[in-house]
Design an enzyme around this catalytic site. Sequence first.
Site, PDB file in Angstrom:
ATOM      1  N   ARG A  96      62.017  52.653  23.265  1.00 32.67           N
ATOM      2  CA  ARG A  96      60.832  52.787  22.173  1.00 32.67           C
ATOM      3  C   ARG A  96      61.517  53.105  20.974  1.00 32.67           C
ATOM      4  O   ARG A  96      61.366  52.902  19.967  1.00 32.67           O
ATOM      5  CB  ARG A  96      59.871  53.554  22.512  1.00 32.67           C
ATOM      6  CG  ARG A  96      58.502  53.165  21.842  1.00 32.67           C
ATOM      7  CD  ARG A  96      57.449  54.152  22.327  1.00 32.67           C
ATOM      8  NE  ARG A  96      57.358  54.628  23.807  1.00 32.67           N
ATOM      9  CZ  ARG A  96      56.694  53.862  24.515  1.00 32.67           C
ATOM     10  NH1 ARG A  96      55.736  52.855  24.293  1.00 32.67           N
ATOM     11  NH2 ARG A  96      56.817  54.015  25.863  1.00 32.67           N
ATOM     12  N   TYR A  97      62.328  54.366  21.111  1.00 31.67           N
ATOM     13  CA  TYR A  97      62.824  55.265  19.983  1.00 31.67           C
ATOM     14  C   TYR A  97      64.321  54.609  20.092  1.00 31.67           C
ATOM     15  O   TYR A  97      65.347  54.461  21.033  1.00 31.67           O
ATOM     16  CB  TYR A  97      62.833  56.573  20.337  1.00 31.67           C
ATOM     17  CG  TYR A  97      61.245  57.040  20.522  1.00 31.67           C
ATOM     18  CD1 TYR A  97      60.399  57.159  19.446  1.00 31.67           C
ATOM     19  CD2 TYR A  97      60.919  57.296  21.874  1.00 31.67           C
ATOM     20  CE1 TYR A  97      59.169  57.685  20.001  1.00 31.67           C
ATOM     21  CE2 TYR A  97      59.694  57.548  22.054  1.00 31.67           C
ATOM     22  CZ  TYR A  97      58.579  57.994  21.027  1.00 31.67           C
ATOM     23  OH  TYR A  97      57.368  58.443  21.255  1.00 31.67           O
ATOM     24  N   ARG A 100      67.131  57.021  22.241  1.00 32.56           N
ATOM     25  CA  ARG A 100      66.759  57.290  23.766  1.00 32.56           C
ATOM     26  C   ARG A 100      66.181  56.336  24.518  1.00 32.56           C
ATOM     27  O   ARG A 100      65.299  55.744  23.949  1.00 32.56           O
ATOM     28  CB  ARG A 100      66.060  58.679  23.739  1.00 32.56           C
ATOM     29  CG  ARG A 100      64.622  58.919  23.110  1.00 32.56           C
ATOM     30  CD  ARG A 100      64.534  60.019  22.521  1.00 32.56           C
ATOM     31  NE  ARG A 100      63.018  60.272  22.072  1.00 32.56           N
ATOM     32  CZ  ARG A 100      63.003  60.204  20.595  1.00 32.56           C
ATOM     33  NH1 ARG A 100      63.866  59.903  19.850  1.00 32.56           N
ATOM     34  NH2 ARG A 100      62.029  60.373  20.108  1.00 32.56           N
ATOM     35  N   CYS A 109      55.900  58.728  43.878  1.00 31.30           N
ATOM     36  CA  CYS A 109      55.740  60.120  43.647  1.00 31.30           C
ATOM     37  C   CYS A 109      55.484  60.983  44.839  1.00 31.30           C
ATOM     38  O   CYS A 109      55.061  60.587  45.905  1.00 31.30           O
ATOM     39  CB  CYS A 109      54.689  60.430  42.589  1.00 31.30           C
ATOM     40  SG  CYS A 109      54.767  59.208  40.899  1.00 31.30           S
ATOM     41  N   CYS A 113      48.374  61.770  40.950  1.00 27.50           N
ATOM     42  CA  CYS A 113      47.582  62.186  40.087  1.00 27.50           C
ATOM     43  C   CYS A 113      46.686  61.349  39.743  1.00 27.50           C
ATOM     44  O   CYS A 113      46.945  60.189  39.457  1.00 27.50           O
ATOM     45  CB  CYS A 113      48.322  62.835  38.804  1.00 27.50           C
ATOM     46  SG  CYS A 113      49.837  63.762  39.240  1.00 27.50           S
ATOM     47  N   CYS A 116      47.020  59.738  36.036  1.00 23.45           N
ATOM     48  CA  CYS A 116      48.481  59.074  35.769  1.00 23.45           C
ATOM     49  C   CYS A 116      48.233  57.819  34.783  1.00 23.45           C
ATOM     50  O   CYS A 116      47.594  56.845  34.983  1.00 23.45           O
ATOM     51  CB  CYS A 116      48.999  58.673  37.178  1.00 23.45           C
ATOM     52  SG  CYS A 116      50.735  57.905  36.701  1.00 23.45           S
ATOM     53  N   ARG A 118      50.542  55.771  34.609  1.00 23.16           N
ATOM     54  CA  ARG A 118      51.281  54.539  35.376  1.00 23.16           C
ATOM     55  C   ARG A 118      50.709  54.346  36.658  1.00 23.16           C
ATOM     56  O   ARG A 118      51.198  53.897  37.578  1.00 23.16           O
ATOM     57  CB  ARG A 118      52.906  54.782  35.240  1.00 23.16           C
ATOM     58  CG  ARG A 118      53.352  55.023  34.032  1.00 23.16           C
ATOM     59  CD  ARG A 118      55.014  54.839  34.216  1.00 23.16           C
ATOM     60  NE  ARG A 118      55.611  54.808  32.793  1.00 23.16           N
ATOM     61  CZ  ARG A 118      56.401  55.879  32.548  1.00 23.16           C
ATOM     62  NH1 ARG A 118      56.696  56.673  33.415  1.00 23.16           N
ATOM     63  NH2 ARG A 118      57.005  56.059  31.250  1.00 23.16           N
ATOM     64  N   ASP A 278      45.923  60.020  28.337  1.00 22.38           N
ATOM     65  CA  ASP A 278      46.027  58.527  27.952  1.00 22.38           C
ATOM     66  C   ASP A 278      44.971  57.593  28.513  1.00 22.38           C
ATOM     67  O   ASP A 278      44.100  58.211  29.433  1.00 22.38           O
ATOM     68  CB  ASP A 278      47.502  57.871  28.479  1.00 22.38           C
ATOM     69  CG  ASP A 278      48.531  58.769  27.984  1.00 22.38           C
ATOM     70  OD1 ASP A 278      48.526  58.621  26.603  1.00 22.38           O
ATOM     71  OD2 ASP A 278      49.393  58.884  28.646  1.00 22.38           O
ATOM     72  N   ASP A 315      50.109  59.873  22.629  1.00 21.63           N
ATOM     73  CA  ASP A 315      50.930  58.578  22.680  1.00 21.63           C
ATOM     74  C   ASP A 315      49.843  57.595  22.151  1.00 21.63           C
ATOM     75  O   ASP A 315      49.014  57.049  22.712  1.00 21.63           O
ATOM     76  CB  ASP A 315      51.243  58.248  24.164  1.00 21.63           C
ATOM     77  CG  ASP A 315      52.835  58.465  24.346  1.00 21.63           C
ATOM     78  OD1 ASP A 315      53.680  57.611  23.855  1.00 21.63           O
ATOM     79  OD2 ASP A 315      52.876  59.295  25.247  1.00 21.63           O
ATOM     80  N   LYS A 322      54.779  58.696  20.310  1.00 18.38           N
ATOM     81  CA  LYS A 322      54.086  59.928  20.230  1.00 18.38           C
ATOM     82  C   LYS A 322      53.973  60.412  18.896  1.00 18.38           C
ATOM     83  O   LYS A 322      54.987  60.377  18.154  1.00 18.38           O
ATOM     84  CB  LYS A 322      55.063  61.066  21.136  1.00 18.38           C
ATOM     85  CG  LYS A 322      54.649  60.826  22.555  1.00 18.38           C
ATOM     86  CD  LYS A 322      55.708  61.985  23.095  1.00 18.38           C
ATOM     87  CE  LYS A 322      55.754  61.822  24.638  1.00 18.38           C
ATOM     88  NZ  LYS A 322      56.177  60.612  24.889  1.00 18.38           N
TER      89      LYS A 322
END
Length: 356
Positions: A96-97, A100, A109, A113, A116, A118, A278, A315, A322
């Site tokens: 995206r950037y 990086r 995981c 959570c 989450c 995702r 999110d 985000d 972000k």
Amino acid sequence: MEAGMKNKSTMLGSVDALCDRSLVPRERLPELAQVAARYAVAITPAMAELIDPGDAHDPIARQFVPDARELAQRPEENRDPIGDDRFSPVEGIVHRYPDRVLLKIVNACAVYCRFCFRREMVGPGRGGLSARQLAAALDYIGGRPEIWEVILSGGDPLVLSARRLKDVVRRLAAMAHVKVIRVHTRVPVVAPERITAALATALRAGDKATFVVLHANHPRELSKKARAACARFIDAGIPMLSQSVLLRGVNDDAATLGALMRALVECRIKPYYLHHADLAPGTAHLRTTIGEDRALMRALRGRYSGLCQPTYVLDIPGGYGKSPIGPSYLSGDADSDDGWMIEDFNGRRHAYPPRR
Ligand code: SF4
């Protein structure tokens, strides 16, 4: 064995198991089974130990125990709330950037959570990159000299063995232009026993800088064992940062948030990001408002050390990245003769002269 008396060291990976540990009442099983059919459920022994089953508002339970409200999806919520898919040129990469990339190596995981972002992509048995896909992702990074930093993400990369992590880190470190490897993880708090000396060593390679970014949301997560796990990274030469998500009923009061930031700093972990939650499906009951969050940031400023100040970020839905959205203490106009007004941490305003 009676309900609630099962071995405390068992991973809780189903709503039946949660029921057996008295974390959900049996009459709620049918609706929670529907939630579990849609979104993965797992609570590690370390997290289960922290939950008080007698507290209906336990902030640890709220993060991991499924809730029937997760079945309600609002129109503004979607499965890819931060727009990863738009920026995924090859499987496992989000670029995206400019300088990086995210390298999502595994979709599992240690815990799942409830908030989450995702949540529709992660779960037990969802695997991760195959050897061929990993090679293609590494080829993508290797062919782009502008990529300075690689962020290992998922899922949670630290569910992988030290041997597999070492292999990925070694292959990234062989790329001259990759200078920094950052690992995003919840494992040091949710499964601290996994953080061994071998795992810490696996994340180091040559002269590359490795950072571990811990995801923690409540001060109780920084248990004695979690603190020792983090110390194993830091003492092995791996600096740590943190990211936290503001969550209703978990950390949405200044005292809890301040205690979390202090606990992190006491562990030599610099608070980095504080995320506005999110727009993930079925998470409205856990989301705070941006106005509430900005007020919390104001409450932290001045009353807690500068070391305890994370950057509050959103985000932007759609994949625009972000942006910091914390309160501003400066008002005025650069071109005006009146100069600036600056607010101090007590809310008093002060003039700052214009440049003549
Ligand atoms: S550990 Fe991270 S990726 Fe996994 S469920 Fe929690 S927030 Fe999502």
